[in-house]
Write a protein that holds these residues in place. Sequence first.
Motif, PDB file in Angstrom:
ATOM      1  N   GLN A 111     -12.599   9.837  -0.919  1.00 51.95           N
ATOM      2  CA  GLN A 111     -11.451   9.778  -0.029  1.00 51.95           C
ATOM      3  C   GLN A 111     -11.597   8.736   1.068  1.00 51.95           C
ATOM      4  N   GLU A 112     -12.596   7.880   0.925  1.00 47.63           N
ATOM      5  CA  GLU A 112     -12.782   6.814   1.914  1.00 47.63           C
ATOM      6  C   GLU A 112     -12.194   5.513   1.391  1.00 47.63           C
ATOM      7  N   ARG A 113     -11.440   4.815   2.220  1.00 50.61           N
ATOM      8  CA  ARG A 113     -10.813   3.573   1.791  1.00 50.61           C
ATOM      9  C   ARG A 113     -11.804   2.569   1.229  1.00 50.61           C
ATOM     10  N   LEU A 114     -12.967   2.479   1.864  1.00 47.83           N
ATOM     11  CA  LEU A 114     -13.928   1.448   1.473  1.00 47.83           C
ATOM     12  C   LEU A 114     -14.530   1.690   0.097  1.00 47.83           C
ATOM     13  N   GLU A 115     -14.366   2.889  -0.439  1.00 44.32           N
ATOM     14  CA  GLU A 115     -14.896   3.180  -1.769  1.00 44.32           C
ATOM     15  C   GLU A 115     -14.045   2.554  -2.860  1.00 44.32           C
ATOM     16  N   TYR A 116     -12.817   2.206  -2.510  1.00 49.41           N
ATOM     17  CA  TYR A 116     -11.872   1.767  -3.537  1.00 49.41           C
ATOM     18  C   TYR A 116     -11.889   0.248  -3.695  1.00 49.41           C
TER      19      TYR A 116
ATOM     20  N   GLY B  52      -6.904   6.985  -6.371  1.00 50.08           N
ATOM     21  CA  GLY B  52      -6.490   7.617  -5.124  1.00 50.08           C
ATOM     22  C   GLY B  52      -5.135   7.123  -4.666  1.00 50.08           C
ATOM     23  N   TRP B  53      -4.513   7.923  -3.824  1.00 47.67           N
ATOM     24  CA  TRP B  53      -3.289   7.542  -3.128  1.00 47.67           C
ATOM     25  C   TRP B  53      -3.576   7.575  -1.628  1.00 47.67           C
ATOM     26  N   PHE B  54      -3.123   6.548  -0.954  1.00 51.89           N
ATOM     27  CA  PHE B  54      -3.226   6.444   0.493  1.00 51.89           C
ATOM     28  C   PHE B  54      -1.836   6.117   1.026  1.00 51.89           C
ATOM     29  N   ARG B  55      -1.666   6.276   2.330  1.00 47.16           N
ATOM     30  CA  ARG B  55      -0.388   5.908   2.934  1.00 47.16           C
ATOM     31  C   ARG B  55      -0.621   5.304   4.311  1.00 47.16           C
ATOM     32  N   GLN B  56       0.314   4.465   4.698  1.00 49.45           N
ATOM     33  CA  GLN B  56       0.227   3.820   5.999  1.00 49.45           C
ATOM     34  C   GLN B  56       1.601   3.790   6.643  1.00 49.45           C
ATOM     35  N   ALA B  57       1.699   4.472   7.774  1.00 48.84           N
ATOM     36  CA  ALA B  57       2.932   4.478   8.553  1.00 48.84           C
ATOM     37  C   ALA B  57       2.888   3.326   9.554  1.00 48.84           C
ATOM     38  N   PRO B  58       4.042   2.882  10.041  1.00 43.54           N
ATOM     39  CA  PRO B  58       4.069   1.775  10.998  1.00 43.54           C
ATOM     40  C   PRO B  58       3.209   2.072  12.214  1.00 43.54           C
ATOM     41  N   GLY B  59       2.326   1.131  12.550  1.00 43.07           N
ATOM     42  CA  GLY B  59       1.496   1.275  13.726  1.00 43.07           C
ATOM     43  C   GLY B  59       0.321   2.214  13.574  1.00 43.07           C
ATOM     44  N   LYS B  60       0.090   2.697  12.360  1.00 43.71           N
ATOM     45  CA  LYS B  60      -1.007   3.646  12.132  1.00 43.71           C
ATOM     46  C   LYS B  60      -1.989   3.118  11.107  1.00 43.71           C
ATOM     47  N   GLU B  61      -3.166   3.733  11.092  1.00 40.56           N
ATOM     48  CA  GLU B  61      -4.172   3.389  10.110  1.00 40.56           C
ATOM     49  C   GLU B  61      -3.767   3.913   8.721  1.00 40.56           C
ATOM     50  N   ARG B  62      -4.274   3.219   7.696  1.00 40.95           N
ATOM     51  CA  ARG B  62      -4.059   3.726   6.352  1.00 40.95           C
ATOM     52  C   ARG B  62      -4.889   4.986   6.177  1.00 40.95           C
ATOM     53  N   GLU B  63      -4.259   6.032   5.645  1.00 38.73           N
ATOM     54  CA  GLU B  63      -4.935   7.317   5.533  1.00 38.73           C
ATOM     55  C   GLU B  63      -4.938   7.830   4.105  1.00 38.73           C
ATOM     56  N   PHE B  64      -5.952   8.612   3.831  1.00 39.08           N
ATOM     57  CA  PHE B  64      -6.115   9.236   2.519  1.00 39.08           C
ATOM     58  C   PHE B  64      -5.052  10.300   2.306  1.00 39.08           C
ATOM     59  N   VAL B  65      -4.542  10.349   1.078  1.00 35.79           N
ATOM     60  CA  VAL B  65      -3.576  11.379   0.699  1.00 35.79           C
ATOM     61  C   VAL B  65      -4.148  12.281  -0.398  1.00 35.79           C
ATOM     62  N   ALA B  66      -4.563  11.666  -1.509  1.00 35.84           N
ATOM     63  CA  ALA B  66      -5.058  12.444  -2.640  1.00 35.84           C
ATOM     64  C   ALA B  66      -5.886  11.556  -3.543  1.00 35.84           C
TER      65      ALA B  66
END
Length: 128
Positions: free
Chosen positions: A110-115, A35-49
Amino acid sequence: QVQLVESGGGLVQAGGSLRLSCAASGGTLGSYAMGWFRQAPGKEREFVAAISRSGGRSNYADSVKGRFTISRDNAKNTVYLQMNSLKPEETAIYYCAADYRPYSPSYVGQERLEYDFWGQGTQVTVSS
C-alpha cells in the motif's frame, strides 16, 4: 514494461456507484500486484486498495472498507475497482498502479514507492 489505462470515471451523485477499470498492455498482468490510489486537488496521493498477483489477497484503506471492492481478471489483463456509496470528499483522480512481484503471489502493498508503473488516471467527481 507494462502500460496502464484507466477508464470508468465520471460524475456521480453522493451515494452512487462507479466501476473503474484498468487495462494493461505490454506485459503480463499476472506478474504484478495491483493497486488503486487517488489524489484530490491540493492533497497527497493516497492508497485506496490493492490486490495480490493471484487475487487471493486484498487490502483497503480504512476509509473505503465495506464500500469499495478491488478485483482482477488476469486473462483479460484488467483490474477493477467497484465503488459504492460514494462521498463528495472522494472526488479525485484515481490512478491504477502495478507492482512487479514475480516471486510473491500473495504480496499486497500500500505504499506508493512500491509501485513500478502508473496509469494516467481517471477523474471521479462526486456531487453533493
